[in-house]
Design a protein around this motif. Structure first.
Motif, short mmCIF file in Angstrom:
data_model
loop_
_atom_site.label_atom_id
_atom_site.label_comp_id
_atom_site.label_asym_id
_atom_site.label_seq_id
_atom_site.Cartn_x
_atom_site.Cartn_y
_atom_site.Cartn_z
N ARG A 1 0.84 -1.20 0.00
CA ARG A 1 0.00 0.00 0.00
C ARG A 1 0.87 1.25 0.00
N LEU A 2 1.99 1.22 0.73
CA LEU A 2 2.90 2.36 0.74
C LEU A 2 3.49 2.59 -0.65
N SER B 1 2.03 1.80 -3.49
CA SER B 1 0.94 2.29 -4.32
C SER B 1 0.67 3.77 -4.05
N GLN B 2 0.76 4.18 -2.80
CA GLN B 2 0.49 5.57 -2.44
C GLN B 2 1.64 6.48 -2.85
N ARG C 1 -4.62 3.22 6.29
CA ARG C 1 -4.45 3.73 4.93
C ARG C 1 -3.74 5.08 4.97
N THR D 1 -2.08 8.37 3.83
CA THR D 1 -2.27 9.26 2.69
C THR D 1 -0.95 9.96 2.38
N GLY D 2 -0.96 10.77 1.34
CA GLY D 2 0.25 11.52 0.99
C GLY D 2 0.71 12.42 2.11
N TRP E 1 8.58 9.49 0.64
CA TRP E 1 7.23 9.03 0.32
C TRP E 1 7.04 7.53 0.60
#
Length: 308
Positions: A198-199, A201-202, A271, A273-274, A282
């Motif tokens: 997930r990291l 992907s984000q 989850r 976020t940015g 990031w």
């Protein structure tokens, strides 16, 4: 009955009781027994055992007076303040940053947290490094130890380099046994390993972050960040599956220890976020992300019961 004491005679009232009076007495007793102290009837089916009322677990102290943190780069606040550098003051576990409000700050207050919390996490640490960190932490005899480890066991140069699930599990078992040898009642709060997929992907939407990734951050997951082909997808799925297996091992081992509490997968499920990822790489949590981790930990540590 002592010797020499004459047998007690039944009273005349008892001898003279009529069958009707006896029946009335029995009925009164039955009705009384079937009521609570407030007079409300209690339902009880014949042949079934009454279940005891649930009581909260009494062995877990939701307000420990001292905290030691062990683990990896996330607990050191890596990349939360500046590029490719630790920032322990922003740590979710023991940091002093007022914007993060670490677990230690929330539990102890700022002044006491500065004197009664210690951070022995190390950037790049894996499960095999946990015993040495716990040895240093145990010297302070903390009432609570926080553990967040496993990200670097999955973040290797390749999938083949990841720590096996068996070694990861045995390493955690060994670490807890070592801690218990000197601190049998110190509480242990275990964070799940974040969802690295997930990291990826984000964070992959940020051009700067992807350039930092090329310097060697978590290549098993982040290498060729824009490659969406079958081989890359299979590689990332393998890392994801290994993290899931690590979290199961943490949960299972922790469940066998009376004073250990697992977060129920809360960090893995979160989850990011940015705004909650470092604006340098990031991938690691920003101060905002560290604050979210502190919130999760505080909620679970102070809960009457452990997460499901």
């Amino acid at each position: 009955m002592d010797q020499g004491t004459p047998p007690t005679r039944r009273s005349r009232t008892a001898r003279g009781r009529t069958p009707a009076a006896a029946a009335l007495t029995a009925l009164t007793l039955a009705v009384t027994a079937g009521c609570t102290s407030s007079g409300s009837p209690v339902e009880h089916r014949p042949g079934t055992a009454r279940k005891p009322s649930p009581t909260p677990t009494s062995h877990w102290n939701p307000r420990p007076a001292s905290i030691a943190a062990v683990g990896d780069s996330i607990t050191r606040g890596f990349d939360a303040c500046m590029v490719l550098a630790d920032c322990p003051e922003a740590s979710w576990a023991t940091g002093s940053d007022s914007g993060v409000r670490s677990l230690a700050t929330r539990l102890l207050g700022p002044a006491s947290a500065a004197a009664r919390s210690w951070n022995y996490a190390r950037t790049g640490a894996r499960m095999s490094d946990l015993p040495a960190q716990l040895t240093r932490a145990a010297a302070h005899r903390p009432e609570l130890v926080t553990v967040m480890v496993g990200g670097n066991d999955a973040c290797r140069d390749s999938v083949d380099g990841m720590t096996s699930v068996a070694d990861f599990r045995s390493g955690f078992e060994r670490s807890l046994r070592q801690l218990r040898a000197g601190l049998p009642r110190t509480q242990v709060y275990v964070s799940s390993v974040p969802d690295l997929k997930r990291l990826w992907s984000q964070g992959r939407g940020n051009a700067l972050g992807k350039q930092i990734w090329k310097l060697g951050i978590c290549q098993s997951m982040l290498s060729d960040a824009d490659d969406l082909g079958p081989a890359a997808a299979e590689r990332r799925d393998a890392v994801y599956a290994r993290v899931v297996a690590y979290n199961k091992a943490l949960k299972d081992v922790c469940a066998k220890d009376r004073y250990c509490r697992y977060d129920g997968g809360a960090v893995f499920d979160y989850r990011f976020t940015g705004d909650q990822l470092s604006h340098w790489d990031w991938f690691h949590p920003s101060k905002d992300g560290q604050e979210r981790l502190a919130e999760i930990a505080y909620r679970n540590v102070t809960a009457a019961r452990p997460p499901a």
